[in-house]
Enzyme design. Structure first.
Site, mmCIF file in Angstrom:
data_model
loop_
_atom_site.group_PDB
_atom_site.id
_atom_site.type_symbol
_atom_site.label_atom_id
_atom_site.label_comp_id
_atom_site.label_asym_id
_atom_site.label_seq_id
_atom_site.Cartn_x
_atom_site.Cartn_y
_atom_site.Cartn_z
ATOM 1 N N TRP A 101 0.824 -1.214 0.000
ATOM 2 C CA TRP A 101 0.000 0.000 0.000
ATOM 3 C C TRP A 101 0.855 1.259 0.000
ATOM 4 C CZ3 TRP A 101 -4.392 -0.517 -2.004
ATOM 5 C CH2 TRP A 101 -5.206 -1.637 -1.745
ATOM 6 N N ASP A 171 -1.181 6.716 6.518
ATOM 7 C CA ASP A 171 -2.242 5.846 6.028
ATOM 8 C C ASP A 171 -2.510 4.845 7.147
ATOM 9 O OD1 ASP A 171 -3.878 3.963 4.914
ATOM 10 O OD2 ASP A 171 -2.599 3.533 3.177
ATOM 11 N N LYS A 195 -11.912 -1.366 7.011
ATOM 12 C CA LYS A 195 -11.036 -2.288 7.731
ATOM 13 C C LYS A 195 -11.462 -2.356 9.204
ATOM 14 C CE LYS A 195 -8.763 -2.599 3.900
ATOM 15 N NZ LYS A 195 -7.636 -1.790 3.461
HETATM 16 C C1 LIG Z 1 -7.112 -1.343 2.103
HETATM 17 C C2 LIG Z 1 -6.035 -0.347 2.187
HETATM 18 C C3 LIG Z 1 -5.955 0.711 1.281
HETATM 19 C C4 LIG Z 1 -6.880 0.879 0.095
HETATM 20 O O1 LIG Z 1 -8.143 1.160 0.498
HETATM 21 P P1 LIG Z 1 -9.328 1.386 -0.573
HETATM 22 O O2 LIG Z 1 -10.360 1.983 0.322
HETATM 23 O O3 LIG Z 1 -9.692 0.067 -1.121
HETATM 24 O O4 LIG Z 1 -8.845 2.330 -1.601
HETATM 25 C C5 LIG Z 1 -4.950 1.639 1.453
HETATM 26 N N1 LIG Z 1 -4.050 1.516 2.453
HETATM 27 C C6 LIG Z 1 -4.106 0.503 3.337
HETATM 28 C C7 LIG Z 1 -3.080 0.415 4.419
HETATM 29 C C8 LIG Z 1 -5.092 -0.464 3.232
HETATM 30 O O5 LIG Z 1 -5.144 -1.466 4.100
#
Ligand SMILES: *Cc1c(COP(=O)(O)O)cnc(C)c1O
Length: 360
Positions: A101, A171, A195
């Site tokens: 990511w 993030d 998540k």
């Molecule tokens: C799942 C995830 C993303 C992407 O998320 P989307 O909402 O599908 O764009 C980005 N960063 C991390 C750390 C993730 O776990």
């Protein structure tokens, strides 16, 4: 048979929240209307979004100089929105390449014409451990440093925040509200809800006031200043997702807050890692001090056996243990809503599996 859902996302939500949604669904607050059909401009919804913001501020001790927005477009949308809004001085950002990511965030910024410098990477070691800065990032170098606090796919997490004199953009998608961080260590935090916060469709952005620039070439929908000015309602927001996330925030509060969530997640993951480390069949490759509390990555080192395990686990009510398609193997996501009983059931199952599938 009880079912436990170990999905990495969209992921398990607290049972009491699901039940509350079910009760509320036909008639929100005795309005005779469902959350699915009310206007985002209604007093009913305004109250929901205001409470969600207030509860979030409270849970994370977010100071007044940080704004809270609900965005759409997911974490992936923020990979674009963050540089578009925050990288207009130098058009140059720094990256800790800690996993898939993080790398994707770097790629998106590059795609948009920003310069991206990777200060450290552990890609060569398949991201089994976290990249660390050799020295603090000096001021006046980059617009910001992008850090992925929890690497969902590889199962590692920064339990302490890297030292940096430039703002850190975190993030936090997969350990938001699941691990204790001090918001003031960051310039901006974003997290897709699906998540650890709620259903898919909404992304939380927490941004320090002084970092927001009046940017020119930002699509309105990604413009932080506009989002703030309009109270996250420049256009129709994902009303149901915000409502459901709001209920989860209230659940976290009632359960003891983020510190308690973090304590539970650490206890759950410790128990599973302890079992995996003792086991002769399973292997958890992440470097021990860097191991994630929310995503436990492991395998038998045998693709066929991993696939058999996923099949047998599914039949036993232990769902979604397949690792991310990019790395294979197995993964158990232990987000806030996963009870210890789920971890106990998983360990019992793995133990039985090990007895019947001992490798030579
Ligand atoms: C799942 C995830 C993303 C992407 O998320 P989307 O909402 O599908 O764009 C980005 N960063 C991390 C750390 C993730 O776990």
């Amino acid at each position: 048979m009880s079912v436990f859902n170990f999905s990495a996302g969209p992921a398990v939500m607290p049972k009491p929240v699901i039940e509350q949604i079910q009760r509320d669904l036909p008639s929100l607050d005795n309005s005779g209307m469902s959350i699915l059909e009310i206007s985002h401009r209604s007093a009913l919804f305004q109250n929901i979004i205001d409470e969600a913001v207030a509860d979030l501020r409270d849970l994370l001790n977010i100071p007044a100089n940080y704004h809270i927005c609900f965005a759409q477009g997911g974490g992936t949308g923020q990979f674009a929105a963050v540089p578009l809004n925050l990288a207009n001085n130098r058009r140059h950002i720094a990256l800790l390449d800690s996993g898939t990511w993080a790398a994707k965030a770097g790629k998106e910024a590059t795609r948009l014409g920003y310069q991206v410098t990777t200060l450290a990477t552990t890609k060569d070691g398949k991201y089994r451990e976290l990249p660390r800065l050799k020295q603090a990032v000096p001021a006046d170098s980059f617009d910001y440093l992008h850090v992925t606090t929890n690497n969902t796919i590889e199962g590692t997490a920064y339990h302490t925040v890297p030292e940096s004199e430039i703002p850190i953009v975190a993030d936090m998608s997969s350990n938001f509200l699941g691990e204790n961080y001090d918001i003031t260590d960051f310039g901006l935090v974003f997290a897709g809800a699906q998540k650890n916060l709620g259903p898919a469709g909404v992304t939380v952005v927490i941004v320090r006031e002084d970092l927001i620039q009046t940017a020119e070439a930002v699509p309105s929908i990604f413009d932080y200043q506009l989002a703030i000015d309009k109270g996250s309602m420049l256009n129709t927001p994902p009303t149901f997702a915000i409502y459901a996330a709001g209920l989860v925030l209230k659940w976290i509060k009632a359960e003891g807050g983020v510190a308690e969530m973090a304590r539970r997640n650490q206890a759950k993951s410790d128990k599973l890692y302890d079992y995996l480390d003792e086991s002769k069949l399973f292997n958890a490759p992440a470097f021990k001090p860097d191991r994630s509390y929310t995503n436990v990555v492991f395998s038998t080192n045998n693709d066929e056996l991993d696939a058999t395990l996923v099949k047998e686990a599914t039949a036993a009510g232990l769902m979604n243990l397949k690792g991310h398609r990019s790395v294979g193997g197995l993964r158990a996501s232990l987000y806030n809503a996963m009870p210890m009983a789920g971890v106990d059931a998983l360990i019992d199952f793995l133990y039985q599996f090990e007895q019947t599938h001992q490798e030579a």
